[in-house]
Design a protein around this motif. Structure first.
Motif, PDB file in Angstrom:
ATOM      1  N   LEU A  75      -2.071 -22.306   6.989  1.00  8.90           N
ATOM      2  CA  LEU A  75      -2.337 -21.396   5.971  1.00  8.90           C
ATOM      3  C   LEU A  75      -2.432 -20.837   4.576  1.00  8.90           C
ATOM      4  CD1 LEU A  75      -4.728 -24.840   6.030  1.00  8.90           C
ATOM      5  CD2 LEU A  75      -2.322 -25.345   6.054  1.00  8.90           C
ATOM      6  N   ALA A  76      -2.433 -20.027   5.072  1.00  9.76           N
ATOM      7  CA  ALA A  76      -2.875 -18.650   4.376  1.00  9.76           C
ATOM      8  C   ALA A  76      -1.502 -18.413   3.264  1.00  9.76           C
ATOM      9  CB  ALA A  76      -2.362 -17.258   5.135  1.00  9.76           C
ATOM     10  N   GLY A  77      -1.791 -17.587   2.373  1.00  8.19           N
ATOM     11  CA  GLY A  77      -1.401 -18.178   1.028  1.00  8.19           C
ATOM     12  C   GLY A  77      -0.603 -19.617   0.141  1.00  8.19           C
ATOM     13  N   GLN A  78      -1.370 -20.374   0.820  1.00  4.96           N
ATOM     14  CA  GLN A  78      -1.174 -21.239   0.025  1.00  4.96           C
ATOM     15  C   GLN A  78      -2.069 -22.052  -0.764  1.00  4.96           C
ATOM     16  OE1 GLN A  78      -0.391 -24.893   2.727  1.00  4.96           O
ATOM     17  NE2 GLN A  78       1.212 -23.601   4.050  1.00  4.96           N
ATOM     18  N   ASN A  84      -5.199 -10.795  -1.388  1.00  3.10           N
ATOM     19  CA  ASN A  84      -5.439 -10.424  -3.037  1.00  3.10           C
ATOM     20  C   ASN A  84      -6.228  -9.801  -3.868  1.00  3.10           C
ATOM     21  OD1 ASN A  84      -5.120 -10.854  -6.211  1.00  3.10           O
ATOM     22  ND2 ASN A  84      -4.031 -12.348  -5.299  1.00  3.10           N
ATOM     23  N   PRO A  85      -6.738  -8.660  -4.081  1.00  5.30           N
ATOM     24  CA  PRO A  85      -7.768  -8.331  -3.764  1.00  5.30           C
ATOM     25  C   PRO A  85      -8.471  -8.565  -5.348  1.00  5.30           C
ATOM     26  CG  PRO A  85      -5.439  -6.423  -4.868  1.00  5.30           C
ATOM     27  CD  PRO A  85      -5.540  -8.244  -3.593  1.00  5.30           C
ATOM     28  N   GLN A  86      -7.938  -9.372  -6.444  1.00 10.71           N
ATOM     29  CA  GLN A  86      -8.574  -9.834  -7.823  1.00 10.71           C
ATOM     30  C   GLN A  86      -9.265 -10.979  -7.146  1.00 10.71           C
ATOM     31  OE1 GLN A  86      -5.113  -8.168  -8.100  1.00 10.71           O
ATOM     32  NE2 GLN A  86      -6.478  -6.489  -8.454  1.00 10.71           N
ATOM     33  N   THR A  87      -8.011 -12.534  -6.751  1.00  9.95           N
ATOM     34  CA  THR A  87      -8.885 -13.644  -6.463  1.00  9.95           C
ATOM     35  C   THR A  87      -9.570 -13.746  -5.018  1.00  9.95           C
ATOM     36  OG1 THR A  87      -6.787 -13.903  -5.294  1.00  9.95           O
ATOM     37  CG2 THR A  87      -6.696 -14.893  -8.147  1.00  9.95           C
ATOM     38  N   HIS A  88      -9.518 -12.619  -4.296  1.00 13.93           N
ATOM     39  CA  HIS A  88      -9.884 -12.888  -2.584  1.00 13.93           C
ATOM     40  C   HIS A  88      -9.226 -13.894  -2.002  1.00 13.93           C
ATOM     41  CE1 HIS A  88     -12.282  -9.557  -3.662  1.00 13.93           C
ATOM     42  NE2 HIS A  88     -13.516 -10.135  -4.543  1.00 13.93           N
ATOM     43  N   GLU A  89      -8.141 -14.877  -2.221  1.00 12.12           N
ATOM     44  CA  GLU A  89      -7.910 -15.192  -1.636  1.00 12.12           C
ATOM     45  C   GLU A  89      -7.314 -14.803  -0.672  1.00 12.12           C
ATOM     46  OE1 GLU A  89      -3.452 -18.388  -1.150  1.00 12.12           O
ATOM     47  OE2 GLU A  89      -4.529 -16.801  -3.428  1.00 12.12           O
ATOM     48  N   VAL A  90      -6.270 -15.436   0.930  1.00  9.03           N
ATOM     49  CA  VAL A  90      -5.981 -15.043   2.254  1.00  9.03           C
ATOM     50  C   VAL A  90      -4.980 -15.697   1.489  1.00  9.03           C
ATOM     51  CG1 VAL A  90      -5.860 -14.888   4.568  1.00  9.03           C
ATOM     52  CG2 VAL A  90      -7.964 -14.952   2.917  1.00  9.03           C
ATOM     53  N   LEU A  91      -3.642 -14.034   1.948  1.00  5.69           N
ATOM     54  CA  LEU A  91      -2.892 -14.295   1.557  1.00  5.69           C
ATOM     55  C   LEU A  91      -1.734 -14.248   3.187  1.00  5.69           C
ATOM     56  CD1 LEU A  91      -1.818 -11.716  -1.445  1.00  5.69           C
ATOM     57  CD2 LEU A  91      -1.926 -14.249  -1.305  1.00  5.69           C
ATOM     58  N   HIS A  92      -2.202 -13.566   4.109  1.00  9.31           N
ATOM     59  CA  HIS A  92      -1.596 -13.369   5.395  1.00  9.31           C
ATOM     60  C   HIS A  92      -2.600 -13.192   6.125  1.00  9.31           C
ATOM     61  CE1 HIS A  92       1.586 -12.952   8.038  1.00  9.31           C
ATOM     62  NE2 HIS A  92       1.092 -11.611   8.880  1.00  9.31           N
ATOM     63  N   LYS A 132      -5.098 -10.792  16.152  1.00  8.05           N
ATOM     64  CA  LYS A 132      -4.659  -9.759  17.138  1.00  8.05           C
ATOM     65  C   LYS A 132      -3.195  -8.620  16.908  1.00  8.05           C
ATOM     66  CE  LYS A 132      -8.687 -10.596  19.702  1.00  8.05           C
ATOM     67  NZ  LYS A 132      -8.855 -11.199  21.571  1.00  8.05           N
ATOM     68  N   PRO A 133      -3.288  -8.699  16.147  1.00  4.43           N
ATOM     69  CA  PRO A 133      -1.635  -8.257  15.894  1.00  4.43           C
ATOM     70  C   PRO A 133      -1.421  -7.273  16.782  1.00  4.43           C
ATOM     71  CG  PRO A 133      -3.191  -7.125  13.733  1.00  4.43           C
ATOM     72  CD  PRO A 133      -3.766  -8.011  15.058  1.00  4.43           C
ATOM     73  N   SER A 134      -0.248  -6.622  16.929  1.00  5.84           N
ATOM     74  CA  SER A 134       0.723  -5.939  17.545  1.00  5.84           C
ATOM     75  C   SER A 134       0.981  -3.991  16.976  1.00  5.84           C
ATOM     76  CB  SER A 134       1.584  -6.093  18.561  1.00  5.84           C
ATOM     77  OG  SER A 134       2.606  -6.470  17.068  1.00  5.84           O
ATOM     78  N   THR A 135       1.352  -4.441  15.752  1.00  3.03           N
ATOM     79  CA  THR A 135       1.455  -3.694  14.865  1.00  3.03           C
ATOM     80  C   THR A 135      -0.211  -3.817  13.292  1.00  3.03           C
ATOM     81  OG1 THR A 135       2.656  -4.276  13.574  1.00  3.03           O
ATOM     82  CG2 THR A 135       3.906  -3.510  14.965  1.00  3.03           C
ATOM     83  N   PHE A 136      -0.112  -2.997  12.877  1.00  5.36           N
ATOM     84  CA  PHE A 136      -1.097  -2.257  11.756  1.00  5.36           C
ATOM     85  C   PHE A 136      -0.999  -3.344  10.721  1.00  5.36           C
ATOM     86  CE2 PHE A 136      -2.515  -0.880   7.605  1.00  5.36           C
ATOM     87  CZ  PHE A 136      -4.205  -1.473   7.709  1.00  5.36           C
ATOM     88  N   VAL A 137      -1.991  -4.347  10.323  1.00  2.00           N
ATOM     89  CA  VAL A 137      -1.826  -5.206   8.840  1.00  2.00           C
ATOM     90  C   VAL A 137      -2.320  -5.301   8.002  1.00  2.00           C
ATOM     91  CG1 VAL A 137      -1.571  -7.737   8.576  1.00  2.00           C
ATOM     92  CG2 VAL A 137      -0.352  -7.036  10.684  1.00  2.00           C
ATOM     93  N   SER A 138      -3.883  -5.028   8.358  1.00  2.00           N
ATOM     94  CA  SER A 138      -4.855  -4.733   7.054  1.00  2.00           C
ATOM     95  C   SER A 138      -6.156  -3.975   7.782  1.00  2.00           C
ATOM     96  CB  SER A 138      -5.213  -6.310   6.704  1.00  2.00           C
ATOM     97  OG  SER A 138      -5.998  -6.563   5.888  1.00  2.00           O
ATOM     98  N   ASP A 139      -6.991  -3.676   6.979  1.00  2.00           N
ATOM     99  CA  ASP A 139      -8.240  -3.088   7.873  1.00  2.00           C
ATOM    100  C   ASP A 139      -8.930  -4.110   7.946  1.00  2.00           C
ATOM    101  OD1 ASP A 139      -7.910  -2.887   4.815  1.00  2.00           O
ATOM    102  OD2 ASP A 139      -8.818  -0.605   5.047  1.00  2.00           O
ATOM    103  N   ILE A 140      -8.799  -5.320   6.911  1.00  2.00           N
ATOM    104  CA  ILE A 140      -9.797  -6.357   6.891  1.00  2.00           C
ATOM    105  C   ILE A 140     -10.125  -7.224   7.702  1.00  2.00           C
ATOM    106  CG2 ILE A 140     -10.351  -8.211   4.703  1.00  2.00           C
ATOM    107  CD1 ILE A 140      -9.580  -6.859   2.923  1.00  2.00           C
ATOM    108  N   ILE A 141     -11.219  -8.109   8.680  1.00  2.00           N
ATOM    109  CA  ILE A 141     -11.100  -8.288   9.733  1.00  2.00           C
ATOM    110  C   ILE A 141     -11.749  -9.333   9.522  1.00  2.00           C
ATOM    111  CG2 ILE A 141     -10.282  -6.595  11.569  1.00  2.00           C
ATOM    112  CD1 ILE A 141     -13.478  -6.383  12.259  1.00  2.00           C
ATOM    113  N   VAL A 198     -11.260 -15.409   1.003  1.00  2.54           N
ATOM    114  CA  VAL A 198     -12.424 -14.462   2.269  1.00  2.54           C
ATOM    115  C   VAL A 198     -13.699 -13.805   0.892  1.00  2.54           C
ATOM    116  CG1 VAL A 198     -10.858 -11.974   1.761  1.00  2.54           C
ATOM    117  CG2 VAL A 198     -12.250 -12.428   4.086  1.00  2.54           C
ATOM    118  N   HIS A 199     -14.468 -13.773   1.597  1.00  6.45           N
ATOM    119  CA  HIS A 199     -16.213 -12.833   1.410  1.00  6.45           C
ATOM    120  C   HIS A 199     -15.997 -11.374   2.258  1.00  6.45           C
ATOM    121  CE1 HIS A 199     -19.660 -12.451  -0.597  1.00  6.45           C
ATOM    122  NE2 HIS A 199     -20.674 -12.163   0.359  1.00  6.45           N
ATOM    123  N   LEU A 200     -16.193 -10.355   1.378  1.00  2.11           N
ATOM    124  CA  LEU A 200     -16.279  -9.105   2.508  1.00  2.11           C
ATOM    125  C   LEU A 200     -18.229  -9.032   2.193  1.00  2.11           C
ATOM    126  CD1 LEU A 200     -12.762  -6.704   0.999  1.00  2.11           C
ATOM    127  CD2 LEU A 200     -13.691  -8.122   3.142  1.00  2.11           C
TER     128      LEU A 200
END
Length: 425
Positions: free
Chosen positions: A235-238, A158-166, A170-179, A243-245
Motif C-alpha cells: 500500500l505504500a505510495g497510495q 514524503n518529507p512535506q506530507t510524511h506519506e510513506v512512498l515506499h 530488511k532490504p539487501s541494499t540501502f533504501v532509507s535511514d528511517i526505520i 509515518v510519525h518520526l
C-alpha cells in the motif's frame, strides 16, 4: 474511544532469548523491574479515552500470564484481555482474526504495539497527528545509520506530507535511514486491506490444494498475514500509510543482551516517569551509583555497591561487599559476600558464591553515533562463541572464588570450576 493491541507472539518466537524464556514467556521477562509488556500497558493506559487493551498471541494462557493480566487490570483500572490465536498468524493475522473484538464498541482508532520493543511510546503525539490528518495507517519511525537500517523495515517518506512512498522489510541494499519502530495507530478502515490479503491467501491456497486433500490445512496459510510485507509494502505510495518520526528512546528486545540495554533505557526514563522506582542512597544503606531498581522485598547489605543500570528482583539477597554493575538479578537469586557481577543476567533462584566473579561483554550501540542501535547478535562465529553478556539460567549454583566469563549456563547446573566463552549444558 480508543483501544490498544499488543502483539506478544508465542513460544517459538523467543528462541534468541533462551535460556531465560524457558521459565517465563518472553513478554513477561522483567526489564527495569517490571514485566516487559507492562511498559506498553502503562503507556497505553495514560492515553485519554483508552477503553481496552488486548494482548494477541499463541502462548497457552498459563498461570503467570493469567496472574499478570489480573494484576494489570487492577492496577490500571482497564480491561486487559488475552486473545489466543489458534496458530501463529503473523503480525497481521491476529488483528484480522480478532477484528470483531477489536472493533467492538466502535473505537475511533486502535494502537498496535509489538511486545519486543523498548520505547518511550509517544502515543499521545501519534494520536494528535492522526486526528490532524486521519489515514488508515500511521507508523512510528525513527532513524538508523546506513548499515543497521538493513536489519529493519525501511521507510521512504514524503518529507512535506510524511506519506510513506515506499516500504521494504530488511532490504539487501540501502533504501532509507528511517526505520519502522513496530508501533502503529490504525483506523478501523485499516482492517479492509487485511481482509483483502486474507481472501487472496485463501484463493491461492485453493489453487494450490491437491485434489482430494483435506482442506482443513488451508486455514493456517490463509490466516497468516504479515503486516510489513503483505500490507505496508503493497500500500505504500497510495495515500494510506503515513509515518510519525520520533527522536525518543527506542530499541528492539530480541535477545538477553538487548534486554539488558533496554533495562538501561527504561531506568533512565524512570527519572521522568517513575522516580519512585529508582533506589536512593540513604544512611546505612547500599551505595547507589546511577539508576538502580531494587524490589521492596530484596535484602541488600549496606556495604554493597550497585549501579549503574542494575535491576534487583523480588526476594533477592545481596551480601556484604558485593559489586553489581550493568546487570539484572532475577527473583530469589542470592549473591554471597564479595561477589562481583558485571554485564550479566543472574537467573531465578541462582546462587553466586563468595568472591566469585560473573562477567560478560556488552554489545551496546556505538556511543559516538546518535543513530546507532543494538546490532542483531549472533552467538557464534567460525564455530566459536562470541563474547557477550553472561547469562545464568534458573537455579544455577556458582561456587566460591571462580570466574564465569562471557558464558551461558543452562538451568539447574551446579558448577565446580571457572568457565570462559562457553555454553555450559
Amino acid at each position: 474511544m480508543l483501544k490498544a493491541v499488543i502483539l506478544i507472539g508465542g513460544p517459538q518466537k523467543g528462541t534468541r532469548f533462551r535460556p531465560l524464556s524457558f521459565e517465563v514467556p518472553k513478554p513477561l521477562f522483567p526489564v527495569a523491574g517490571v514485566p516487559m509488556i507492562q511498559h506498553h500497558i502503562e503507556a497505553c493506559a495514560q492515553v485519554p479515552g483508552m477503553q481496552e487493551i488486548l494482548l494477541i498471541g499463541f502462548y497457552q494462557p498459563d498461570e503467570p500470564l493469567t496472574r499478570f493480566l489480573e494484576a494489570a487490570q487492577q492496577e490500571f483500572n482497564l480491561p486487559v484481555r488475552y486473545l489466543q490465536e489458534f496458530a501463529p498468524l503473523g503480525t497481521g493475522g491476529g488483528l484480522y482474526h480478532f477484528r470483531d473484538q477489536i472493533l467492538a464498541g466502535g473505537p475511533e482508532a486502535f494502537f498496535v504495539l509489538n511486545a519486543d520493543v523498548c520505547s518511550d511510546f509517544p502515543l499521545s503525539a501519534m494520536l494528535a497527528a492522526h486526528r490532524h490528518q486521519p489515514h488508515p495507517f500511521l507508523l512510528l519511525g525513527t532513524t538508523a545509520n546506513r548499515t543497521q537500517s538493513l536489519n529493519y523495515g525501511c521507510i521512504v517518506e514524503n518529507p512535506q506530507t510524511h506519506e510513506v512512498l515506499h516500504y521494504v522489510e530488511k532490504p539487501s541494499t540501502f533504501v532509507s535511514d528511517i526505520i519502522n519502530c513496530g508501533i502503529y495507530l490504525f483506523s478501523p478502515e485499516a482492517l479492509k486491506p487485511l481482509r483483502d490479503v486474507f481472501q487472496r491467501n485463501q484463493q491461492d491456497g485453493q489453487l494450490c490444494l491437491p485434489l482430494g486433500e483435506d482442506s482443513s490445512g488451508l486455514w493456517r496459510g490463509a490466516g497468516t498475514i504479515r503486516l510489513e510485507q503483505d500490507v505496508f509494502s503493497a500500500l505504500a505510495g497510495q495515500g494510506q500509510i503515513y509515518v510519525h518520526l520520533t527522536d525518543g528512546i527506542w530499541s528492539q528486545i530480541k535477545s538477553a543482551g538487548s534486554a539488558l540495554y533496554a533495562s538501561r533505557l527504561y531506568l533512565g526514563q524512570y527519572q521522568l516517569t517513575h522516580p519512585e522506582r529508582l533506589a536512593k542512597h540513604y544512611l546505612g544503606g547500599p551505595r547507589i551509583r546511577g539508576n538502580v531498581y531494587i524490589h521492596p522485598t530484596a535484602k541488600v547489605a549496606a556495604s554493597a555497591v550497585l549501579g549503574p543500570n542494575v535491576s534487583i528482583g523480588e526476594g533477592v539477597t545481596v551480601g556484604e561487599g558485593v559489586r553489581l554493575r550493568e546487570s539484572i538479578v532475577l527473583h530469589g537469586a542470592t549473591l554471597q559476600e564479595h561477589t562481583c557481577v558485571l554485564h550479566s543476567i543472574v537467573g531465578w533462584g541462582s546462587t553466586v558464591g563468595r568472591w566469585a566473579r560473573v562477567e560478560g561483554t556488552p554489545n551496546d550501540p556505538n556511543p559516538n553515533d546518535p543513530r546507532a542501535h543494538m546490532d542483531s547478535e549472533s552467538l557464534f562465529k567460525d564455530g566459536k562463541l562470541l563474547p557477550a553478556i553472561t547469562i545464568l539460567g534458573c537455579r544455577v549454583r556458582i561456587p566460591a572464588e571462580v570466574l564465569i566469563l562471557n558464558s551461558i549456563v543452562l538451568p539447574h547446573k551446579e558448577l565446580s570450576r571457572s568457565f570462559t566463552n562457553q555454553i555450559i549444558l
